[in-house]
Design a protein around this motif. Sequence first.
Motif, PDB file in Angstrom:
ATOM      1  N   ASP A   1       2.742   1.702  -3.333  1.00 18.42           N
ATOM      2  CA  ASP A   1       1.844   2.128  -4.415  1.00 18.42           C
ATOM      3  C   ASP A   1       1.495   3.606  -4.338  1.00 18.42           C
ATOM      4  OD1 ASP A   1       1.848  -0.423  -5.418  1.00 18.42           O
ATOM      5  OD2 ASP A   1      -0.133  -0.964  -4.623  1.00 18.42           O
ATOM      6  N   HIS A   2       1.660   4.226  -3.180  1.00 15.26           N
ATOM      7  CA  HIS A   2       1.272   5.625  -3.014  1.00 15.26           C
ATOM      8  C   HIS A   2       2.468   6.579  -2.927  1.00 15.26           C
ATOM      9  CE1 HIS A   2      -2.477   3.560  -2.134  1.00 15.26           C
ATOM     10  NE2 HIS A   2      -3.071   4.682  -2.479  1.00 15.26           N
TER      11      HIS A   2
ATOM     12  N   TYR B   1       0.833  -1.201   0.000  1.00 13.79           N
ATOM     13  CA  TYR B   1       0.000   0.000   0.000  1.00 13.79           C
ATOM     14  C   TYR B   1       0.873   1.259   0.000  1.00 13.79           C
ATOM     15  CZ  TYR B   1      -3.133   3.680   1.559  1.00 13.79           C
ATOM     16  OH  TYR B   1      -3.824   4.857   1.658  1.00 13.79           O
TER      17      TYR B   1
END
Length: 88
Positions: free
Chosen positions: A69-70, A66
């Motif tokens: 991905d950001h 997560y």
Amino acid sequence: MRVLKILCPECGHNAIVSKSHRIDPKLSTLYCQCRNVECGHTYTLALGFGHTISPSALTNNRLVKYLADHLSPADHQMVLDLLEGRVR
């Protein structure tokens, strides 16, 4: 391997789970039947998640994915460099 032992709340004999209904990922209703033919009690039990004793190894992997991905492309590359030991 351990198996969940269900006891009849009326007579204390073993009972079986005839079906289950998942209400939520952490909560199910179990439909039970007493195995004592003289009792024959049928009832439901609520089976729910209590708390974590030792976290899943998958939890950390999902968190890392997560976060990765950001990240901006520059920050993503910086993290890769840090993991490969290129930056100190």
